[in-house]
Scaffold this active site. Sequence first.
Site, mmCIF file in Angstrom:
data_model
loop_
_atom_site.group_PDB
_atom_site.id
_atom_site.type_symbol
_atom_site.label_atom_id
_atom_site.label_comp_id
_atom_site.label_asym_id
_atom_site.label_seq_id
_atom_site.Cartn_x
_atom_site.Cartn_y
_atom_site.Cartn_z
ATOM 1 N N ASN A 43 -34.572 -9.016 -46.780
ATOM 2 C CA ASN A 43 -33.441 -8.983 -47.703
ATOM 3 C C ASN A 43 -33.362 -7.626 -48.402
ATOM 4 O O ASN A 43 -34.386 -7.019 -48.745
ATOM 5 C CB ASN A 43 -33.486 -10.137 -48.710
ATOM 6 C CG ASN A 43 -34.775 -10.269 -49.474
ATOM 7 O OD1 ASN A 43 -35.852 -9.966 -48.966
ATOM 8 N ND2 ASN A 43 -34.687 -10.740 -50.706
ATOM 9 N N GLU A 45 -31.335 -6.022 -51.576
ATOM 10 C CA GLU A 45 -30.501 -6.357 -52.734
ATOM 11 C C GLU A 45 -29.751 -5.135 -53.259
ATOM 12 O O GLU A 45 -29.987 -3.997 -52.818
ATOM 13 C CB GLU A 45 -31.385 -6.987 -53.827
ATOM 14 C CG GLU A 45 -32.035 -8.281 -53.325
ATOM 15 C CD GLU A 45 -32.791 -9.046 -54.392
ATOM 16 O OE1 GLU A 45 -33.109 -8.478 -55.461
ATOM 17 O OE2 GLU A 45 -33.058 -10.246 -54.138
ATOM 18 N N CYS A 54 -29.139 -11.028 -46.810
ATOM 19 C CA CYS A 54 -30.310 -11.847 -46.522
ATOM 20 C C CYS A 54 -31.085 -11.294 -45.323
ATOM 21 O O CYS A 54 -30.530 -10.631 -44.446
ATOM 22 C CB CYS A 54 -29.897 -13.286 -46.210
ATOM 23 S SG CYS A 54 -29.164 -14.176 -47.585
ATOM 24 N N GLU A 56 -32.298 -12.888 -42.763
ATOM 25 C CA GLU A 56 -31.867 -13.423 -41.471
ATOM 26 C C GLU A 56 -30.698 -12.627 -40.911
ATOM 27 O O GLU A 56 -30.672 -12.273 -39.727
ATOM 28 C CB GLU A 56 -31.436 -14.895 -41.622
ATOM 29 C CG GLU A 56 -32.528 -15.839 -42.095
ATOM 30 C CD GLU A 56 -32.592 -15.968 -43.608
ATOM 31 O OE1 GLU A 56 -32.349 -14.966 -44.328
ATOM 32 O OE2 GLU A 56 -32.877 -17.081 -44.077
ATOM 33 N N CYS A 87 -30.170 -19.869 -46.147
ATOM 34 C CA CYS A 87 -28.987 -20.254 -46.916
ATOM 35 C C CYS A 87 -27.860 -20.641 -45.953
ATOM 36 O O CYS A 87 -27.926 -20.392 -44.742
ATOM 37 C CB CYS A 87 -28.552 -19.116 -47.828
ATOM 38 S SG CYS A 87 -27.724 -17.757 -46.973
ATOM 39 N N CYS A 90 -26.353 -17.859 -43.786
ATOM 40 C CA CYS A 90 -27.228 -17.464 -42.672
ATOM 41 C C CYS A 90 -27.265 -18.536 -41.592
ATOM 42 O O CYS A 90 -27.326 -18.222 -40.402
ATOM 43 C CB CYS A 90 -28.627 -17.146 -43.178
ATOM 44 S SG CYS A 90 -28.674 -15.586 -44.096
HETATM 45 N N1 THU Z 1 -32.292 -14.648 -49.326
HETATM 46 C C1 THU Z 1 -32.562 -14.392 -48.001
HETATM 47 O O1 THU Z 1 -32.968 -13.280 -47.638
HETATM 48 N N2 THU Z 1 -32.359 -15.387 -47.110
HETATM 49 C C2 THU Z 1 -31.900 -16.633 -47.413
HETATM 50 O O2 THU Z 1 -31.659 -17.433 -46.517
HETATM 51 C C3 THU Z 1 -31.729 -17.030 -48.815
HETATM 52 C C4 THU Z 1 -31.807 -15.925 -49.803
HETATM 53 C C5 THU Z 1 -32.467 -13.564 -50.298
HETATM 54 C C6 THU Z 1 -31.196 -13.057 -50.900
HETATM 55 C C7 THU Z 1 -31.680 -12.489 -52.211
HETATM 56 O O3 THU Z 1 -32.127 -11.170 -51.992
HETATM 57 C C8 THU Z 1 -32.888 -13.350 -52.565
HETATM 58 O O4 THU Z 1 -33.253 -14.025 -51.364
HETATM 59 C C9 THU Z 1 -32.647 -14.372 -53.649
HETATM 60 O O5 THU Z 1 -31.552 -15.168 -53.359
#
Ligand code: THU
Length: 131
Positions: A43, A45, A54, A56, A87, A90
């Site tokens: 991920n 940000e 994310c 994935e 999520c 994804c």
């Molecule tokens: N996140 C992911 O990388 N994958 C997911 O399927 C759910 C959330 C990340 C996004 C963000 O950087 C952090 O987790 C908190 O939501």
Amino acid sequence: MSSHPDLVAAAVAASSRAYAPYSHYFVGAALRGDNGKIYSGANVENASYGLCICAERAAIIAAVLDGVRTIEAIAVATSTSPPAAPCGMCRQTIAEFAREAALILTNDRGERLDMKLSELLPHAFHREDIK
Ligand code: THU
């Protein structure tokens, strides 16, 4: 192929490269493409929170840009217990490239949950729904 230890190791390794200064939630993903290669992502940000990507989808973008069109299996690694599932956004992105891909949810403690994408996203939206 049901264990995919190389994908699990790659997902855990990728999680250490996440850029997550806001959530401090580090996620790694690794997938095997139809060419047999492994693609990983983490991920990334942003101070504008809505731009966070994310792990994935980062891995899937890397694979697609290398010509992959089918995902055989994907592992997702976090530091939470039980291991977290992808999520919704994804899940739908995985569904574009894998109808029955093996999904492996894992964490840095070695816990592991195996499932099929169709269990997490039944009745996914697919190309044949566009008429
Ligand atoms: N996140 C992911 O990388 N994958 C997911 O399927 C759910 C959330 C990340 C996004 C963000 O950087 C952090 O987790 C908190 O939501």
